[in-house]
Scaffold this active site. Structure first.
Site, PDB file in Angstrom:
ATOM      1  N   LYS A 165      35.033  24.103 -36.521  1.00  0.00           N
ATOM      2  CA  LYS A 165      36.469  23.958 -36.736  1.00  0.00           C
ATOM      3  C   LYS A 165      37.089  23.386 -35.462  1.00  0.00           C
ATOM      4  O   LYS A 165      37.175  24.084 -34.440  1.00  0.00           O
ATOM      5  CB  LYS A 165      37.074  25.318 -37.092  1.00  0.00           C
ATOM      6  CG  LYS A 165      36.625  25.811 -38.467  1.00  0.00           C
ATOM      7  CD  LYS A 165      37.199  24.937 -39.552  1.00  0.00           C
ATOM      8  CE  LYS A 165      36.293  24.821 -40.743  1.00  0.00           C
ATOM      9  NZ  LYS A 165      36.749  23.834 -41.729  1.00  0.00           N
ATOM     10  N   GLU A 218      34.724  15.099 -40.164  1.00  0.00           N
ATOM     11  CA  GLU A 218      35.363  15.494 -41.429  1.00  0.00           C
ATOM     12  C   GLU A 218      36.880  15.537 -41.277  1.00  0.00           C
ATOM     13  O   GLU A 218      37.400  16.188 -40.373  1.00  0.00           O
ATOM     14  CB  GLU A 218      34.824  16.863 -41.885  1.00  0.00           C
ATOM     15  CG  GLU A 218      35.463  17.347 -43.190  1.00  0.00           C
ATOM     16  CD  GLU A 218      34.670  18.428 -43.891  1.00  0.00           C
ATOM     17  OE1 GLU A 218      33.454  18.583 -43.618  1.00  0.00           O
ATOM     18  OE2 GLU A 218      35.264  19.131 -44.733  1.00  0.00           O
ATOM     19  N   ASP A 241      37.905  15.570 -47.240  1.00  0.00           N
ATOM     20  CA  ASP A 241      38.045  16.869 -47.900  1.00  0.00           C
ATOM     21  C   ASP A 241      39.457  17.030 -48.461  1.00  0.00           C
ATOM     22  O   ASP A 241      39.698  16.785 -49.653  1.00  0.00           O
ATOM     23  CB  ASP A 241      37.696  17.979 -46.886  1.00  0.00           C
ATOM     24  CG  ASP A 241      37.789  19.378 -47.462  1.00  0.00           C
ATOM     25  OD1 ASP A 241      38.278  19.538 -48.599  1.00  0.00           O
ATOM     26  OD2 ASP A 241      37.398  20.343 -46.783  1.00  0.00           O
ATOM     27  N   LYS A 265      35.943  21.270 -53.484  1.00  0.00           N
ATOM     28  CA  LYS A 265      36.310  22.687 -53.531  1.00  0.00           C
ATOM     29  C   LYS A 265      36.773  22.991 -54.947  1.00  0.00           C
ATOM     30  O   LYS A 265      37.663  22.302 -55.471  1.00  0.00           O
ATOM     31  CB  LYS A 265      37.427  22.983 -52.528  1.00  0.00           C
ATOM     32  CG  LYS A 265      36.977  22.885 -51.075  1.00  0.00           C
ATOM     33  CD  LYS A 265      38.086  23.297 -50.135  1.00  0.00           C
ATOM     34  CE  LYS A 265      37.544  23.607 -48.747  1.00  0.00           C
ATOM     35  NZ  LYS A 265      37.112  22.415 -48.012  1.00  0.00           N
TER      36      LYS A 265
END
Ligand code: MG
Length: 369
Positions: A165, A218, A241, A265
Site C-alpha cells: 500500500k 497499480e 483497479d 472486485k
C-alpha cells in the site's frame, strides 16, 4: 422457486494487525461487514456477504448496504433466485447503480443455485482450473523497514505475492518499494498499489525511480486518463483497479492498452454475475486478473475462491483470503490458506454455513405479504 425472505446481519471484523492503512492517510481498524441471507419457498437458503473498505475507498459504505437492501428486498420477493441474469436485471430496474448493495444478494442466489443443482459455484461459473488459487498479501502502509519486515514474515507463512500500500509521500513510497524489493526472493511478485493516491507528476517520479526494479504498478492516480498517461511513460506491468467498475470502461481501457492486469472486485461490479462477465471478457481480451473483493470475511473469501478457481489459471494473477486478516470467523466451510494458496469448496453452492452465534439478530428482515 421464489424468494420469500431476505435478511441482513451486521458483523464487526477486527484485524489481527490492528489497522489497515492505505493512500491518503486512510485507515480501518474494524471492518463493518453485512451477511445476507436469501430464503426460498422450497426451504433452500443462500448466503452472501458484502464489506466496503471503509466509506472513502469506493462509492460505498457499510450502512448503505443495509439501507439499500431495505429498499431493494421488497421488490425481489417472489423472484426466482436461480435465474441470475433475470434477477440482476430486476435489481438494476428497481434500484439504479449501487452495485455494492446488490452484490451480497447476487452471491446468495448463486449459493442457492449451487445447492439446487448439487454442484459448487465454481462449476456453475465455468469450471475448476488447477488444484489451488495463488494468494497475495496486502501490506498495510507503514514505514519502509516495517513493510519490509512484514513481507518477510508473510513470506515465511507461504505467501509469494505482495501488494504494497503506497500512494503516500512519493519519496517515502520509493523507499518503501525499494526496501521490500530488497528482501524478495526469486519467484516472488511485487505490486505497488497507490490506490489513486499520486498526482501524475508524483507518479512519474516514482516509476522513473523504480526503473530497474521488477514491480507492478497499480492504480497510480484517481482519473483514468492520468493512469493511462503514467502507463505510457513506464514499461512496468500495469494494473487498473478503482477505475474499472463497468464493462464499458473495461472495453475502453483494453482498446487503449491501458493495463496488463485488471483488479476485479465482486462488490465493485455488483456481484458474481457481473464479475463473471468482466472475468470472461478479460480472458477474451488477454488480460490478467486479480480476483477479489473490497474486503470481507469467510463468505466473501469463499465467493472469491469460486470466482478465481473457475478462471483459467494463466489469467489468474492473484486473489486474496480476507478471512485470514480478521480475528472473527463468521461461517464454517470457508477456504483456509495453505502455503499461500486456497481452494474453492467442493460442497454444493458456496460451501459455507454461517455461525449464528457470531451473527446475532438480523438488522434487516423483509418477507412477503
Ligand atoms: Mg488495488
Amino acid at each position: 422457486m421464489e424468494i420469500t425472505r431476505i435478511r441482513a446481519f451486521q458483523v464487526n471484523l477486527p484485524l489481527y494487525e490492528g489497522s489497515y492503512n492505505w493512500s491518503g492517510g486512510q485507515s480501518v481498524s474494524v471492518f463493518d461487514s453485512t451477511v445476507i441471507e436469501v430464503q426460498t419457498d422450497e426451504g433452500i437458503v443462500g448466503y452472501g456477504e458484502a464489506c466496503p473498505l471503509g466509506p472513502a475507498y469506493l462509492p460505498a459504505y457499510a450502512a448503505g448496504i443495509r439501507t439499500g437492501i431495505l429498499e431493494l428486498a421488497p421488490r425481489l420477493i417472489g423472484e426466482d433466485p436461480r435465474q441470475l441474469v433475470a434477477l440482476n436485471r430486476r435489481m438494476d430496474a428497481v434500484l439504479k447503480g449501487h452495485p455494492y448493495v446488490k452484490s451480497g444478494i447476487d452471491m446468495a442466489c448463486w449459493d442457492i443455485l449451487g445447492k439446487v443443482t448439487g454442484v459448487p459455484v465454481c462449476l456453475l461459473l465455468g469450471g475448476r482450473f488447477g488444484d489451488e488459487v495463488v494468494l497475495y498479501r496486502a501490506i498495510s502502509q507503514e514505514a519502509p523497514d516495517v513493510m519490509a519486515r512484514r513481507v518477510s514474515e508473510y513470506r515465511a507463512e507461504g505467501y509469494r505475492r505482495f501488494q504494497l500500500k503506497v500512494g503516500g509521500d512519493p519519496d517515502i513510497d520509493i523507499e518503501r518499494i525499494k526496501a521490500v524489493a530488497a528482501v524478495l526472493k526469486p519467484g516472488d511478485r511485487l505490486v505497488a498499489d497507490a490506490n489513486t493516491g499520486w498526482l501524475p507528476h508524483d507518479a512519474l517520479r516514482v516509476v522513473r525511480a523504480l526503473r530497474d526494479l521488477d514491480v507492478y504498478i497499480e492504480q497510480p492516480c484517481a482519473r483514468y486518463e492520468d493512469c493511462r498517461t503514467i502507463r505510457q511513460h513506464t514499461d512496468h506491468p500495469f494494473i487498473l483497479d478503482e477505475v474499472i467498475d463497468s464493462v464499458e470502461v473495461l472495453l475502453r481501457a483494453s482498446a487503449d492498452r491501458a493495463m496488463d492486469v485488471v483488479n476485479i472486485k465482486i462488490s465493485k461490479l455488483g456481484g458474481l454475475t457481473k464479475a463473471r462477465q468482466v472475468r470472461d471478457l478479460c480472458v477474451t481480451l488477454g488480460l490478467g486478473m486479480t480476483l477479489e473483493d473490497s474486503w470481507g470475511g469467510d463468505i466473501v473469501t469463499a465467493a472469491i475462491a469460486h470466482l478465481a478457481h473457475s478462471t483459467p489459471e494463466e489469467y489468474r494473477f492473484t486473489s486474496t483470503d480476507f478471512n485470514s486478516y480478521v480475528t472473527v470467523s463468521i461461517a464454517d466451510g470457508a477456504p483456509k490458506r495453505v502455503a499461500g494458496t486456497m481452494s474453492a469448496s467442493t460442497a454444493p453452492g458456496l460451501g459455507v454455513l454461517p455461525r449464528w452465534d457470531v451473527l446475532g439478530q438480523a438488522v434487516v428482515d423483509v418477507s412477503g405479504g
